[in-house]
Write a protein that holds these residues in place. Structure first.
Motif, PDB file in Angstrom:
ATOM      1  N   ASP A  34       0.825  -1.357   0.208  1.00 38.36           N
ATOM      2  CA  ASP A  34       0.027   0.092  -0.043  1.00 38.36           C
ATOM      3  C   ASP A  34       0.960   1.054  -0.023  1.00 38.36           C
ATOM      4  OD1 ASP A  34      -1.515   2.100   2.124  1.00 38.36           O
ATOM      5  OD2 ASP A  34      -2.783   1.176   0.686  1.00 38.36           O
ATOM      6  N   ARG A  35       0.601   2.302  -0.875  1.00 40.88           N
ATOM      7  CA  ARG A  35       1.201   3.630  -0.777  1.00 40.88           C
ATOM      8  C   ARG A  35       1.546   4.266   0.670  1.00 40.88           C
ATOM      9  NH1 ARG A  35       2.012   6.852  -5.356  1.00 40.88           N
ATOM     10  NH2 ARG A  35       2.610   8.955  -4.704  1.00 40.88           N
ATOM     11  N   LEU A  38       3.933   2.293   2.535  1.00 38.95           N
ATOM     12  CA  LEU A  38       5.415   2.192   2.106  1.00 38.95           C
ATOM     13  C   LEU A  38       6.022   3.421   2.219  1.00 38.95           C
ATOM     14  CD1 LEU A  38       7.560   1.339  -0.068  1.00 38.95           C
ATOM     15  CD2 LEU A  38       6.343   2.419  -1.964  1.00 38.95           C
ATOM     16  N   ALA A  39       5.225   4.452   2.301  1.00 37.59           N
ATOM     17  CA  ALA A  39       5.897   5.849   2.548  1.00 37.59           C
ATOM     18  C   ALA A  39       6.198   6.037   4.223  1.00 37.59           C
ATOM     19  CB  ALA A  39       4.699   7.126   2.618  1.00 37.59           C
TER      20      ALA A  39
END
Length: 111
Positions: A34-35, A38-39
């Motif tokens: 998931d974005r 990941l961040a």
């Protein structure tokens, strides 16, 4: 995959398991995350160590992880610049080991 690639992937999986309690069978090439997750991992590695950094940080952040075994296939064409040469294997391997040690001794990412 060549024998040393299989062995290295298994050793990396065992090392991550020993440090985090999350076991991986190898360091295969496909990852999905998931974005937002990941961040949060704040990955730094931009070369061969990216894969192991992401897997280690995801385990340390206690993200939900599902390993889906996929078959390997023969390279479509040409010779690998990494696995196809001793120098390439050494450069990639040293970067992966350096990344493993940096992540293992660093702080865990925020959850």
């Amino acid at each position: 995959m060549l024998w040393h690639q299989v062995l290295a992937g298994r050793l990396a999986g065992l090392g991550i398991g020993a440090l985090t309690g999350v076991s991986y069978s190898d360091m295969c090439a496909f990852r999905a995350i998931d974005r937002a997750a990941l961040a949060r991992l704040e990955l730094r590695e931009m070369t061969y160590g990216w894969n192991i950094e992401m897997q280690m940080q995801a385990a340390r952040a206690r993200l939900r992880i599902a390993e889906v075994p996929l078959p390997y296939r023969r390279r479509a064409g040409g010779t690998s610049k990494v696995a196809g040469s001793l120098g390439g294997t050494f450069r990639a391997g040293s970067r992966i080991v350096t990344t493993f040690l940096r992540v293992a001794t660093g702080p865990a990412p925020r959850r």
